[in-house]
Design an enzyme around this catalytic site. Structure first.
Site, mmCIF file in Angstrom:
data_model
loop_
_atom_site.group_PDB
_atom_site.id
_atom_site.type_symbol
_atom_site.label_atom_id
_atom_site.label_comp_id
_atom_site.label_asym_id
_atom_site.label_seq_id
_atom_site.Cartn_x
_atom_site.Cartn_y
_atom_site.Cartn_z
ATOM 1 N N LYS A 35 0.839 -1.195 0.000
ATOM 2 C CA LYS A 35 0.000 0.000 0.000
ATOM 3 C C LYS A 35 0.883 1.257 0.000
ATOM 4 C CE LYS A 35 -4.162 0.933 2.707
ATOM 5 N NZ LYS A 35 -4.748 0.615 3.997
ATOM 6 N N THR A 121 -12.572 6.002 15.614
ATOM 7 C CA THR A 121 -13.713 5.939 16.533
ATOM 8 C C THR A 121 -13.418 4.845 17.546
ATOM 9 O OG1 THR A 121 -15.127 6.604 14.741
ATOM 10 C CG2 THR A 121 -16.213 5.673 16.652
ATOM 11 N N PHE A 155 -15.477 13.260 11.475
ATOM 12 C CA PHE A 155 -16.893 13.170 11.104
ATOM 13 C C PHE A 155 -17.085 13.054 9.593
ATOM 14 C CE2 PHE A 155 -16.659 15.504 15.134
ATOM 15 C CZ PHE A 155 -17.484 14.716 15.926
ATOM 16 N N LEU A 156 -16.022 12.688 8.873
ATOM 17 C CA LEU A 156 -16.163 12.669 7.414
ATOM 18 C C LEU A 156 -17.052 11.527 6.926
ATOM 19 C CD1 LEU A 156 -14.150 10.277 6.157
ATOM 20 C CD2 LEU A 156 -12.434 11.992 6.671
ATOM 21 N N LYS A 223 -18.735 11.623 19.177
ATOM 22 C CA LYS A 223 -18.664 10.848 17.933
ATOM 23 C C LYS A 223 -19.707 9.712 17.922
ATOM 24 C CE LYS A 223 -17.274 8.867 14.273
ATOM 25 N NZ LYS A 223 -17.156 9.378 12.945
ATOM 26 N N GLY A 276 -25.829 1.046 6.007
ATOM 27 C CA GLY A 276 -24.739 0.067 6.052
ATOM 28 C C GLY A 276 -23.438 0.826 6.192
ATOM 29 N N CYS A 279 -19.253 2.377 9.406
ATOM 30 C CA CYS A 279 -19.357 3.201 10.614
ATOM 31 C C CYS A 279 -20.632 2.969 11.408
ATOM 32 C CB CYS A 279 -19.245 4.669 10.234
ATOM 33 S SG CYS A 279 -17.778 5.007 9.271
ATOM 34 N N LYS A 282 -21.117 -0.565 13.046
ATOM 35 C CA LYS A 282 -20.096 -0.807 14.082
ATOM 36 C C LYS A 282 -20.323 0.100 15.292
ATOM 37 C CE LYS A 282 -15.964 1.048 13.060
ATOM 38 N NZ LYS A 282 -15.623 2.089 14.015
ATOM 39 N N ARG A 346 -18.696 -2.666 2.762
ATOM 40 C CA ARG A 346 -18.815 -3.223 4.111
ATOM 41 C C ARG A 346 -20.249 -3.049 4.628
ATOM 42 N NH1 ARG A 346 -13.597 -0.520 6.782
ATOM 43 N NH2 ARG A 346 -14.009 1.005 5.147
HETATM 44 C C1 UGA Z 1 -21.110 8.259 8.623
HETATM 45 C C2 UGA Z 1 -21.435 9.650 9.176
HETATM 46 O O1 UGA Z 1 -22.398 10.300 8.344
HETATM 47 C C3 UGA Z 1 -20.166 10.523 9.255
HETATM 48 O O2 UGA Z 1 -20.469 11.765 9.848
HETATM 49 C C4 UGA Z 1 -19.124 9.785 10.106
HETATM 50 O O3 UGA Z 1 -17.903 10.496 10.183
HETATM 51 C C5 UGA Z 1 -18.843 8.425 9.482
HETATM 52 O O4 UGA Z 1 -20.091 7.665 9.424
HETATM 53 C C6 UGA Z 1 -17.823 7.714 10.357
HETATM 54 O O5 UGA Z 1 -18.147 7.415 11.510
HETATM 55 O O6 UGA Z 1 -16.684 7.564 9.940
HETATM 56 P P1 UGA Z 1 -20.715 7.218 6.184
HETATM 57 O O7 UGA Z 1 -20.783 5.880 6.854
HETATM 58 O O8 UGA Z 1 -19.611 7.495 5.246
HETATM 59 O O9 UGA Z 1 -20.668 8.407 7.281
HETATM 60 O O10 UGA Z 1 -22.052 7.383 5.345
HETATM 61 P P2 UGA Z 1 -23.416 8.201 5.447
HETATM 62 O O11 UGA Z 1 -23.493 9.120 4.323
HETATM 63 O O12 UGA Z 1 -23.639 8.717 6.793
HETATM 64 O O13 UGA Z 1 -24.459 7.021 5.173
HETATM 65 C C7 UGA Z 1 -24.566 5.915 6.068
HETATM 66 C C8 UGA Z 1 -25.682 5.007 5.629
HETATM 67 O O14 UGA Z 1 -26.947 5.613 5.845
HETATM 68 C C9 UGA Z 1 -25.648 4.623 4.143
HETATM 69 O O15 UGA Z 1 -25.916 3.247 4.025
HETATM 70 C C10 UGA Z 1 -26.764 5.454 3.531
HETATM 71 O O16 UGA Z 1 -27.340 4.828 2.419
HETATM 72 C C11 UGA Z 1 -27.752 5.508 4.694
HETATM 73 N N1 UGA Z 1 -28.661 6.675 4.645
HETATM 74 C C12 UGA Z 1 -28.175 7.938 4.806
HETATM 75 C C13 UGA Z 1 -30.014 6.467 4.493
HETATM 76 O O17 UGA Z 1 -30.508 5.321 4.363
HETATM 77 N N2 UGA Z 1 -30.857 7.565 4.498
HETATM 78 C C14 UGA Z 1 -30.392 8.822 4.642
HETATM 79 O O18 UGA Z 1 -31.219 9.759 4.648
HETATM 80 C C15 UGA Z 1 -29.028 9.018 4.796
#
Ligand code: UGA
Length: 456
Positions: A35, A121, A155-156, A223, A276, A279, A282, A346
Site C-alpha cells: 500500500k 472511533t 466526522f467525514l 462521535k 450500512g 461506521c 459498528k 462493508r
Molecule cells: C457516517 C457519518 O455520516 C459521518 O459523519 C461519520 O464520520 C462516518 O459515518 C464515520 O463514523 O466515519 P458514512 O458511513 O460514510 O458516514 O455514510 P453516510 O453518508 O452517513 O451514510 C450511512 C448510511 O446511511 C448509508 O448506508 C446510507 O445509504 C444511509 N442513509 C443515509 C439512508 O438510508 N438515508 C439517509 O437519509 C441518509
C-alpha cells in the site's frame, strides 16, 4: 508543523492529504508495504472524489510522504494522529489491538514532547488506555519526555471525505491539557478560519468552523452519539415508511412536511432499505455494548439496529409480491456499494439482498459503476454485468439498491423493451414513479404508497 498519520485507511489517508494541503509536513505510515509503495506512486486504493489529485500535488511539493517505518515517523513528528481500524469483535465490542500496538510503538519511540491524537472511533475511555500503554512502554532513557493525549474524532462521510475534511461542521478537541489544545488550534487554524488556498472560491467554504473544547471522554462520546443519532433518524423514518405503505400515505410527502420543522430538519430522512457501511453498524453496536456494560441498557439503540436489519428484507417481500415464486426468475440488481460515490461494500444491504435472491433460486445479475470484483461475502453465483442494460436484459425485475446518479438517468424506454417483466423496486425512492408508470412499469418504492409523492 511536522505531523505523522498512522494508518492510511479512509480516515488516515484523507486526514494526511488534507493536512499536507494546508501547509504541514505530513508523514503517513502504514504497515502494509504494498500500500505504501502504491501511495508513493500516487495511486489511491479508495474511491474518493478529488483525493488522488491532492495526493499527487502534495507528493510533488514534498509536503506529503509515505513510510512503513512507524518508529522513525514518530520520532520525526510533533503531532501523531492515530487512524488505525477498530473493527467489531463478534460481541460488538471494538477490537483495539491495532491501537494498542501503535501506543506501544509510540512509547518505545518517544523522543520529546508530542501530542498523540486519536481520530479513530474508539470506545469511550480509550484516550486513558492509550496514555497508560505509552507510559508502560517508554524506554528508561526516554523517560521525562512528555506527551499529551487528545481525542479529535473524525466526522467525514465516505464519498464526500475531502469536502468534509476541509469544510467540517465542527472540530472537536478533547483533552485535559491546555498546551495540547493550543497546539491543536494552531494546527487547525487554516480550517477554523477557512483561509487556505483550496477554500478560496469553493462553494462549500464556511464563514468559520466552530471548535468544541472538552474532555477526552465527552469528545469520544460526541462521535458515538452523533452516529447513533443519525442511524436512529434513518431507522425511525424507515419504520414510518413501512407504516405509510400500509396506509397508502407517501413517505416523500411525509418527510418533506416533517423536515420543514427546523427542530427536525430535512437531512438524513431518506427512507430506503437501511444503513450500512463501516461506521453506523459498528458504532451503534459498540455504543449499545458500552451502555449495557455500564448498566444502562440502550433500548432505543437496540431497536434501531433491529429495524435496520429487517429493512433490507423489504425488497425480498416486494419481489415476491411482484413475481410470486422467485425460483428461476431473472433479477437485475443495480448498485453494490453501501451508498453512492464510494467503492465500499462493508455491511452493504446489496450483499444480503443478492445472496437471499440466489438462495431462493433466482438468476441474479449485478451492476455497479465502480465495483467490478466480487466483494467479500457476495455469493459467487451472482453474475457481474458490464453495464446496467446487460444486468437487465430479459430480467423479470429490476432492483435499485444504491442511488448512483447513473441509475436515475437510465433509458427506461429501452429497458422496458429488453426486460421480460416490467417490474421495478426502487430501494432508495429516487426514480420518477409517474414517468415509469407511464412507460408501463410496475413500480414499488419504500413507503411511497399511493400518495402524490411530490415531496419537494
Ligand atoms: C457516517 C457519518 O455520516 C459521518 O459523519 C461519520 O464520520 C462516518 O459515518 C464515520 O463514523 O466515519 P458514512 O458511513 O460514510 O458516514 O455514510 P453516510 O453518508 O452517513 O451514510 C450511512 C448510511 O446511511 C448509508 O448506508 C446510507 O445509504 C444511509 N442513509 C443515509 C439512508 O438510508 N438515508 C439517509 O437519509 C441518509
Amino acid at each position: 508543523m511536522k505531523v505523522c498519520v498512522i494508518g492510511t485507511g479512509y480516515v488516515g489517508l484523507v486526514t494526511g492529504v488534507c493536512l499536507s494541503e494546508i501547509g504541514n509536513r505530513v508523514l503517513c505510515v502504514d504497515n502494509d508495504d504494498r500500500k505504501v509503495s502504491q501511495l508513493r506512486g500516487g495511486k489511491v486504493h479508495i474511491y474518493e472524489e478529488g483525493l488522488e489529485e491532492l495526493l499527487a500535488k502534495n507528493l510533488e511539493s514534498g509536503n506529503l510522504s509515505f513510510t512503513d517505518d512507524i518508529s522513525a515517523a514518530i520520532r520525526e513528528s510533533e503531532i501523531i494522529f492515530i487512524c488505525v481500524g477498530t473493527p467489531p469483535l463478534p460481541s460488538g465490542k471494538p477490537d483495539l489491538s491495532a491501537i494498542d500496538e501503535v501506543a506501544r510503538e509510540i512509547g518505545k519511540s518517544l523522543n520529546g514532547y508530542k501530542i498523540i491524537l486519536n481520530k479513530s472511533t474508539v470506545p469511550i475511555g480509550t484516550a486513558k488506555r492509550i496514555k497508560k500503554i505509552i507510559n508502560e512502554n517508554t524506554n528508561p532513557e526516554n523517560e521525562g519526555f512528555d506527551f499529551d493525549i487528545v481525542s479529535n474524532p473524525e466526522f467525514l462521510k465516505e464519498g464526500e471525505a475531502v469536502k468534509d475534511a476541509f469544510f467540517p461542521e465542527r472540530i472537536v478537541i478533547g483533552s485535559g491539557s491546555q498546551k495540547a489544545i493550543d497546539i491543536m488550534k494552531k494546527l487547525y487554524r487554516p480550517i477554523i478560519e477557512q483561509d487556505f488556498e483550496y477554500a478560496k472560491n469553493n462553494s462549500h467554504r464556511k464563514e468559520k468552523v466552530p471548535v468544541v473544547i472538552t474532555d477526552s471522554v465527552s469528545s469520544e462520546f460526541i462521535k458515538y452519539a452523533s452516529n447513533a443519532f443519525l442511524a436512529t433518524k434513518i431507522s425511525f423514518i424507515n419504520e414510518i415508511a413501512n407504516v405509510c405503505e400500509r396506509l397508502g400515505a407517501n413517505i416523500l410527502d411525509v418527510t418533506y412536511g416533517m423536515g420543514l420543522d427546523a427542530r427536525i430538519g430535512p437531512r438524513f430522512m431518506q427512507a430506503g432499505i437501511g444503513w450500512g457501511g463501516s461506521c453506523f453498524p459498528k458504532d451503534v453496536r459498540a455504543l449499545s455494548y458500552t451502555a449495557e456494560e455500564y448498566g444502562s441498557p440502550a433500548g432505543i439503540l437496540n431497536a434501531v439496529i433491529q429495524v435496520n436489519n429487517q429493512q433490507r428484507f423489504k425488497v425480498i417481500q416486494k419481489a415476491m409480491d411482484f413475481l410470486g415464486i422467485i425460483d428461476d426468475k431473472i433479477i437485475g440488481v443495480l448498485g453494490l456499494s453501501f451508498k453512492p460515490n464510494t467503492n465500499d461494500t462493508r455491511e452493504a444491504p446489496s450483499i444480503t439482498i443478492i445472496n437471499k435472491f440466489l438462495e431462493l433460486g433466482a438468476e441474479v445479475r449485478v451492476y455497479d459503476p465502480v465495483i467490478k470484483d466480487y466483494p467479500e461475502g457476495l455469493d459467487p453465483g451472482a453474475i457481474m454485468a458490464v453495464d446496467p442494460y446487460g444486468a437487465l436484459e430479459r430480467a423479470d425485475l429490476m432492483v435499485l439498491v444504491t442511488e448512483w446518479d447513473e441509475f436515475i438517468s437510465l433509458d427506461f424506454e429501452r429497458l422496458k423493451n429488453i426486460m421480460s417483466g416490467p417490474n421495478i423496486i426502487d430501494g432508495r425512492n429516487v426514480l420518477d414513479r409517474e414517468k415509469l408508470q407511464e412507460i408501463g412499469f410496475n413500480y414499488s418504492g419504500i413507503g411511497t404508497g399511493t400518495g402524490t409523492g411530490t415531496g419537494s
